[in-house]
Design an enzyme around this catalytic site. Structure first.
Site, PDB file in Angstrom:
ATOM      1  N   GLU A 256      17.607  10.388  55.101  1.00 33.61           N
ATOM      2  CA  GLU A 256      18.121   9.384  54.158  1.00 33.61           C
ATOM      3  C   GLU A 256      17.794   8.033  54.765  1.00 33.61           C
ATOM      4  O   GLU A 256      18.337   7.683  55.810  1.00 33.61           O
ATOM      5  CB  GLU A 256      19.640   9.525  54.016  1.00 33.61           C
ATOM      6  CG  GLU A 256      20.124  10.884  53.551  1.00 33.61           C
ATOM      7  CD  GLU A 256      19.772  11.164  52.114  1.00 33.61           C
ATOM      8  OE1 GLU A 256      19.521  10.203  51.361  1.00 33.61           O
ATOM      9  OE2 GLU A 256      19.726  12.346  51.741  1.00 33.61           O
ATOM     10  N   CYS A 295      23.622   1.712  51.810  1.00 34.63           N
ATOM     11  CA  CYS A 295      22.264   2.190  51.522  1.00 34.63           C
ATOM     12  C   CYS A 295      21.981   2.147  50.029  1.00 34.63           C
ATOM     13  O   CYS A 295      20.840   2.037  49.609  1.00 34.63           O
ATOM     14  CB  CYS A 295      22.099   3.607  52.054  1.00 34.63           C
ATOM     15  SG  CYS A 295      23.407   4.700  51.500  1.00 34.63           S
TER      16      CYS A 295
END
Ligand code: NAP
Length: 520
Positions: A256, A295
């Site tokens: 990720e 994020c």
């Protein structure tokens, strides 16, 4: 000085050598030190695999779920204390820290619910039996069994609690032991959670180990039954993915990484409507919440050229009035970024955007006098709204991981789709429109380059969940720049930790092997 230990081979140990320091990003006071130098990573790995693995695999999904439920409650019971650590060590406002701590307990609880559905078995069935011959004598049946290895989880600095819990919940439910490593700079909260888990013996020995610092040669131990799940920068992710043993033994890797998440205002949306307000609220939240260090935060704001002025004005006003300062104060909505390096990186990247054809509408540097802060202390960045010129390709190439977003005007739907896709793959994009035809066109145009698409409309405005909120029920991850990974999404996230096996043989025998197991 508080010294953080690591929980490996069933016991707390302290490393030797020069420690790393954990700092309060508001006051720059050193809060704790930690080192993993000298920690026996091979022994830690073997203990997790040989003690934690069998102990977890001896349990059914439902029994593992009961452990997750207890873990979730243990975090919730210490919610206030953990929130305090987020304020101290991560520069979070209380609301930011709640987002992290509650995200951790809710994700564990969500996987405890998944466990209830999966039931009292130790494997799962994938799809229906398949006749392989003319009669039903020969059958094929796909099924899932847990890997017999270890999951190494490496997390980013921005969600110390949720990062630990969201990865661990999925692996533990699948039956795979975990060695979890938070980012060192903000590890206090994760460390406290591990103390709670250990004190209360929430999990079998070896099921969840913890490294408060560098991984040393841990990743070198991994082989074909192991998993490496990483959240952080694209560069570190690429390095880990390319490690010799990871490549040679086909270690399962989930990454990720960075993401240039987009918010798109549809041409049909007029100022003053509920859809317009939802769009503004989502953009402002993502600049201010966690000082933009999510994020999933909106980095690129796509606006039809004819609405640019109205959007610029509304965002400039709201972002400009966001109060920056000591995050323990109730009137402050934007705390500091997590570290001095992070502050330097964010400021340098804003400057790079300006050099690359963006102009600062609001902010663009350090804030003048953060509230309640002594002199020039603290790693603050002023909430910033940039606007890109047509030539500013930098906005599609780099992420500013701080309280900053960039306005990008578009002329047509085709140009919009092409421009969004220039981000190279994202975690999430949000589209605000009440025009069904447009929504369809944009979704079909950008779906393949995103992990999640959030559709904001008048009908959903009252109950909308912000695009920056990652849900345990839905997948989190994205292609390309975002790392190509996929986490969560209920059962879907568990596939990383399970081997799919095709069982092939005499029908009744195959059926007896999977008897009673949940079909997924
Ligand atoms: P980073 O430097 O890559 O660090 C991330 C993690 O990797 C930390 O735990 C770090 O540990 C560890 N690490 C660094 N070098 C390593 C190595 N050689 N071997 C093993 N582990 C290593 O990333 P960052 O700058 O802290 O994080 C910010 C980035 O993360 C942003 O770009 C953001 O987009 C991304 N992010 C993505 C997501 C997502 O879900 N997609 C979520 C959050 C953040 P130490 O702290 O000990 O150095």
């Amino acid at each position: 000085m508080k010294k953080l230990g690591s929980l490996v081979s069933g016991a707390w140990v302290e490393g030797k050598g020069k420690p790393a320091q954990l700092v309060n990003p508001t006051t720059e006071e050193v809060l704790a030190e930690t080192s993993t130098d000298g920690v026996d990573m091979a022994a830690a790995y073997a203990f997790a695999r040989d003690r934690g693995g069998p102990a977890l695999r001896a349990l059914t999904f439902k029994e593992r779920g009961a452990l997750l439920r207890k873990f979730s409650r243990a975090i919730h019971e210490k919610r206030d204390e953990l929130i305090g650590l987020g304020v101290q060590n991560a520069g979070n406002t209380r609301s930011d820290a709640k987002f992290d701590v509650d995200g951790a307990s809710l994700t564990l609880a969500a996987y405890a619910d998944v466990a209830e559905e999966l039931g009292d078995t130790k494997m799962l069935v994938d799809g229906d039996p398949i006749n392989l011959g003319r009669s039903s004598k020969l059958t094929g049946q796909h099924a899932y069994f847990p890997l017999h290895g270890v999951a190494v989880h490496i997390n980013a600095f921005n969600f110390p609690a949720w990062g630990l819990a969201e990865k661990a919940a999925v692996a533990l439910l699948a039956g795979v032991p975990v060695i979890s490593k938070p980012a060192t700079s903000t590890a206090l909260m994760a460390h406290r959670i591990m103390e709670l888990a250990h004190e209360q013996q929430l999990l079998p020995a070896g099921a969840l180990s913890f490294l408060a610092g560098a991984t040393g040669n841990l990743v070198d131990q991994l082989g074909g039954q192991d998993v490496l799940a990483f959240t952080g920068s694209g560069g570190t992710g690429a390095m880990l993915r390319g490690m010799k043993n990871v490549v040679e033994h086909a270690v399962r890797v989930n990454i990720e990484a960075d993401s240039l998440n987009a918010a798109i205002l549809g041409p049909d949306v007029e100022s003053g409507t509920d859809t317009f307000d939802l769009f503004l609220k989502d953009v402002v939240r993502d600049v201010t919440q966690k000082a933009g260090q999510k994020c999933t935060a909106i980095r690129r704001v796509f606006v039809p050229r004819e609405r640019l002025e109205a959007v610029r004005e509304a965002l400039a006003e709201r972002i400009g009035e966001a109060k920056v300062g000591d995050p323990s104060r109730e009137d402050v909505v934007v705390g500091p970024v997590a570290t001095k390096k992070q502050q330097a990186d964010v400021l340098a990247m804003i400057e790079r955007f300006v050099q690359g054809g963006c102009r600062a509408i609001v902010g663009g540097g350090k804030p003048k006098s953060p509230l309640g802060v002594d002199g020039d202390r603290g790693f603050f960045v002023a909430p910033t709204l940039l606007e890109a010129s047509d030539a500013a390709s930098v906005v599609h190439e780099h992420e500013i991981f701080g309280p900053c977003t960039t306005l990008i005007p578009y002329e047509s739907v085709d140009a919009l789709i092409a421009s969004v896709r220039r981000g190279g793959g994202g975690l999430v994009a949000s589209l605000y429109s009440d025009d069904k035809k447009l929504v369809r066109e944009v979704v079909y145009g950008i779906a393949s380059s995103h992990g999640r698409l959030v559709l904001g409309s008048e009908k959903s405005a009252g109950s909308a969940i912000p695009p920056g909120t990652v849900m345990a029920q839905l997948v989190h991850g994205g292609p390309g720049r975002a790392g190509g990974g996929e986490e969560l999404g209920g059962f879907r996230g568990m596939e990383l930790y399970l081997q799919r096996v095709a069982l092939q043989g005499y029908g009744p025998l195959v059926a007896s092997l999977v008897d009673g197991a949940r079909r997924v």
